[in-house]
Write a protein that holds these residues in place. Structure first.
Motif, PDB file in Angstrom:
ATOM      1  N   VAL A 142      53.352  29.082  10.216  1.00 24.67           N
ATOM      2  CA  VAL A 142      51.998  29.541   9.892  1.00 24.67           C
ATOM      3  C   VAL A 142      52.035  30.635   8.834  1.00 24.67           C
ATOM      4  O   VAL A 142      51.108  30.779   8.028  1.00 24.67           O
ATOM      5  N   PHE A 145      51.310  29.256   5.397  1.00 24.90           N
ATOM      6  CA  PHE A 145      50.025  28.643   5.092  1.00 24.90           C
ATOM      7  C   PHE A 145      49.453  29.250   3.801  1.00 24.90           C
ATOM      8  O   PHE A 145      49.738  30.388   3.453  1.00 24.90           O
ATOM      9  N   GLY A 164      44.621  24.143  11.959  1.00 25.98           N
ATOM     10  CA  GLY A 164      45.574  24.002  10.871  1.00 25.98           C
ATOM     11  C   GLY A 164      45.362  22.652  10.219  1.00 25.98           C
ATOM     12  O   GLY A 164      45.496  21.613  10.883  1.00 25.98           O
ATOM     13  N   ALA A 189      49.409  17.247   9.281  1.00 27.68           N
ATOM     14  CA  ALA A 189      49.267  18.681   9.560  1.00 27.68           C
ATOM     15  C   ALA A 189      49.979  19.058  10.849  1.00 27.68           C
ATOM     16  O   ALA A 189      50.718  20.046  10.908  1.00 27.68           O
ATOM     17  N   VAL A 193      53.162  21.686  10.984  1.00 25.85           N
ATOM     18  CA  VAL A 193      53.096  22.990  11.663  1.00 25.85           C
ATOM     19  C   VAL A 193      54.253  23.152  12.633  1.00 25.85           C
ATOM     20  O   VAL A 193      54.809  24.251  12.787  1.00 25.85           O
ATOM     21  N   LYS A 202      56.292  24.709   4.315  1.00 27.31           N
ATOM     22  CA  LYS A 202      55.596  25.358   3.195  1.00 27.31           C
ATOM     23  C   LYS A 202      55.202  24.354   2.124  1.00 27.31           C
ATOM     24  O   LYS A 202      54.197  24.519   1.428  1.00 27.31           O
ATOM     25  N   LEU A 206      49.499  23.745   3.908  1.00 27.62           N
ATOM     26  CA  LEU A 206      48.593  23.847   5.050  1.00 27.62           C
ATOM     27  C   LEU A 206      47.607  24.998   4.879  1.00 27.62           C
ATOM     28  O   LEU A 206      47.891  25.996   4.214  1.00 27.62           O
ATOM     29  N   GLU A 207      46.446  24.849   5.505  1.00 29.88           N
ATOM     30  CA  GLU A 207      45.426  25.889   5.489  1.00 29.88           C
ATOM     31  C   GLU A 207      44.919  26.126   6.911  1.00 29.88           C
ATOM     32  O   GLU A 207      45.030  25.248   7.776  1.00 29.88           O
ATOM     33  N   PHE A 208      44.351  27.302   7.144  1.00 22.70           N
ATOM     34  CA  PHE A 208      43.811  27.653   8.456  1.00 22.70           C
ATOM     35  C   PHE A 208      42.313  27.842   8.339  1.00 22.70           C
ATOM     36  O   PHE A 208      41.831  28.597   7.487  1.00 22.70           O
TER      37      PHE A 208
END
Length: 244
Positions: A142, A145, A164, A189, A193, A202, A206-208
């Motif tokens: 994470v 991200f 995520g 995703a 993760v 990496k 990914l985005e949160f």
């Protein structure tokens, strides 16, 4: 608020400049700036990070190591992560509202996560796990991200729930380069993760997307809570880039 946001934009520009200089120096062996100018840029970035209390996750001052774990550690949630009810019926929504003002949002299709902050820093990231009671520690991935704040200008401890996700745009590009393509961004995703190698995770961009503040802050409405989360994440939001 505006002053902090302007400093964040300046930090983004410095990060882009430093990264470009690193690529030219280390990969291409063709420096594009002097050592003195490079040091000035890095020092200015460090100074802005100290003033704002914000560190972006791709900052050269916070190089995320390519951490590789033998296994994921189990972590107990402070509150059970129960599954939310869902519907496609407008009548169901009207019955739920019962004439009150309510907040509606899109359901993101990814991997549900909890982020724990304390002392202004990201301390732990946990998956939903088994029945929402025991999750897995995925802090190492994470931290890579695109938009997760490693530090925030709030010293109080709090927990944030969110999703995520990988955008459809990045999913199509990343999927095209995989030997065994995924059928949906959600699956990619979730698998990314939970990777043991953060360097590999990496690469998945990914985005949160935060949707709930678990900790009880003195907010009168859900809107105030979401405004709080939006403020914290907007301070540290990075421009979304394509797959590199």
């Amino acid at each position: 608020m505006d002053d902090i946001l302007s400093k964040i934009e300046l930090m983004r520009g410095l990060i882009a400049t430093i990264k470009k200089a690193d690529t030219a120096y280390f990969r291409d062996d063709r420096p594009i700036m002097s050592d003195r100018d490079y040091d000035v840029a890095v020092d200015l970035l460090k100074n802005l990070e100290q003033k704002t209390g914000v560190v972006l996750s791709d900052s050269p001052t916070q190089k995320v190591p390519g951490e590789i774990l033998e296994s994921l550690t189990e972590v107990r949630h402070t509150r059970p992560m129960l599954s939310a009810g869902k519907t496609k019926s407008i009548d169901d929504l009207l019955r739920f509202a019962e004439g009150r003002d309510v907040v509606l949002s899109w359901k993101m299709d990814g991997l549900t996560l909890v982020l724990r902050y304390g002392g202004g820093q990201l301390q732990q990231a946990i998956t939903r796990g088994r029945e929402g009671i025991i999750g897995e520690d995925v802090t190492h991935t994470v931290r890579t991200f695109l938009n997760v704040p490693l530090t925030v200008p709030t010293k109080e401890s709090f927990e944030v729930r969110g999703e995520g996700v990988i955008s459809w745009e990045n999913f199509k590009i990343i999927n095209a380069g995989l030997e065994e393509p995924y059928t949906h961004p959600r699956n990619l995703a979730a698998g990314s993760v939970r990777k043991l190698d953060s360097a590999e995770s990496k690469k998945r961009l990914l985005e949160f997307k935060a949707f709930d503040l678990v900790t009880e802050f003195p907010f009168a409405t859900k809107t105030e809570q979401l405004d709080f989360l939006s403020e914290k994440q907007s301070l540290c939001r990075q421009k979304r880039g394509g797959y590199r």
